[in-house]
Design an enzyme around this catalytic site. Structure first.
Site, PDB file in Angstrom:
ATOM      1  N   GLY A   1     -26.802  84.649   8.964  1.00  0.00           N
ATOM      2  CA  GLY A   1     -26.709  86.081   9.255  1.00  0.00           C
ATOM      3  C   GLY A   1     -25.616  86.475  10.230  1.00  0.00           C
ATOM      4  O   GLY A   1     -25.760  87.445  10.969  1.00  0.00           O
TER       5      GLY A   1
ATOM      6  N   HIS B   1     -17.786  88.827  -0.538  1.00  0.00           N
ATOM      7  CA  HIS B   1     -17.492  87.572  -1.221  1.00  0.00           C
ATOM      8  C   HIS B   1     -16.311  86.885  -0.538  1.00  0.00           C
ATOM      9  O   HIS B   1     -15.276  87.520  -0.296  1.00  0.00           O
ATOM     10  CB  HIS B   1     -17.161  87.849  -2.696  1.00  0.00           C
ATOM     11  CG  HIS B   1     -16.908  86.584  -3.457  1.00  0.00           C
ATOM     12  ND1 HIS B   1     -17.947  85.769  -3.863  1.00  0.00           N
ATOM     13  CD2 HIS B   1     -15.769  85.977  -3.837  1.00  0.00           C
ATOM     14  CE1 HIS B   1     -17.430  84.708  -4.476  1.00  0.00           C
ATOM     15  NE2 HIS B   1     -16.125  84.809  -4.485  1.00  0.00           N
TER      16      HIS B   1
HETATM   17  C1  GRF Z   1     -20.542  84.584   3.821  1.00  0.00           C
HETATM   18  O1  GRF Z   1     -19.449  83.733   3.738  1.00  0.00           O
HETATM   19  C2  GRF Z   1     -20.535  85.514   2.635  1.00  0.00           C
HETATM   20  O2  GRF Z   1     -19.271  85.819   2.180  1.00  0.00           O
HETATM   21  C3  GRF Z   1     -21.273  84.711   1.605  1.00  0.00           C
HETATM   22  O3  GRF Z   1     -22.280  84.041   2.343  1.00  0.00           O
HETATM   23  C4  GRF Z   1     -21.860  83.833   3.680  1.00  0.00           C
HETATM   24  C5  GRF Z   1     -22.935  84.338   4.611  1.00  0.00           C
HETATM   25  O4  GRF Z   1     -22.738  83.998   5.927  1.00  0.00           O
HETATM   26  N1  GRF Z   1     -21.742  85.582   0.556  1.00  0.00           N
HETATM   27  P1  GRF Z   1     -23.673  84.620   7.075  1.00  0.00           P
HETATM   28  O5  GRF Z   1     -25.122  84.307   6.734  1.00  0.00           O
HETATM   29  O6  GRF Z   1     -23.429  86.098   7.153  1.00  0.00           O
HETATM   30  O7  GRF Z   1     -23.270  83.916   8.317  1.00  0.00           O
END
Ligand code: GRF
Length: 200
Positions: free
Chosen positions: A14, A108
């Site tokens: 998160g 993404h």
């Molecule tokens: C991010 O790299 C996002 O692009 C992908 O999942 C990851 C989530 O990271 N869809 P976090 O949980 O917000 O640290």
């Protein structure tokens, strides 16, 4: 003006949720953090900021459609205007996408339409591109195919490993996701064909 009621969906640590909280966007209220993983650290981040949380464990379901139907039931009382996927590692069923048509966005870690799906940084390294980046897009019924709201470029240097590249990508994510949410929640953009453009 009424604030846009946002639900952030997260399955992982998160850090994007944290960036959105820290950005203190004055056009939104984070009304809910939803997770499909009871142990997602994102839930703890929400608790630390007194943001309501809901959890449904997808492992308790055989069919994606049934799981998604229950999510709809669980989030309905929160009157959500915008769903922000932030590391939500489940594909949404077409019925779910239709129920919240035009109201779901995702981040993404690549410049779409290049490297959709999972392990995008690895895909970029293996392909040998010199630039990759980050895309914030609306969610449609395909995987990473919706209209693009914002993109930002990250250079792939010769010394990069998947880990170092991901680190650079994350930094950019934390800047552009709040920016995209600000744009969408303040009604500054409209969709024309596939293009998301600023209103005059
Ligand atoms: C991010 O790299 C996002 O692009 C992908 O999942 C990851 C989530 O990271 N869809 P976090 O949980 O917000 O640290």
């Amino acid at each position: 003006m009424n604030k846009t009621r946002v639900a952030v969906f997260a399955s992982c640590s998160g850090t994007n949720l944290q960036a959105i909280i820290d950005a203190d966007i004055n056009t939104i209220e984070i009304a809910l953090v939803f997770s499909n993983k009871p142990d997602a650290y994102a839930l703890e981040r929400a608790n630390n900021h007194n943001i309501p949380t809901e959890v449904l464990d997808h492992k308790a379901y055989e069919k994606r459609e049934d799981f998604d139907k229950d999510i709809i039931k669980v989030i309905e009382p929160y009157n959500i205007d915008l769903i922000v996927l932030a590391g939500y590692m489940r594909i949404l069923s077409p019925d779910f996408v239709r129920a919240y048509k035009g109201k779901i966005i995702n981040i993404h870690p690549a410049l779409l339409p290049s490297f959709p799906g999972i392990n995008s940084a690895r895909q970029a390294l293996e392909y040998g591109v010199k630039y990759t980046g980050v895309t914030v897009h609306y969610v449609d019924e395909g995987v990473d195919t919706g209209s693009i709201i914002l993109q930002s470029v990250v250079e792939v240097e010769d010394s990069d490993t998947e880990e170092s590249l991901l680190e650079k990508i994350h930094k950019v994510e934390h800047q552009i996701y709040p920016e995209a949410i600000r744009l969408v929640s303040s009604g500054q953009v409209e969709i024309v064909g596939r293009r998301v453009i600023k209103k005059n």
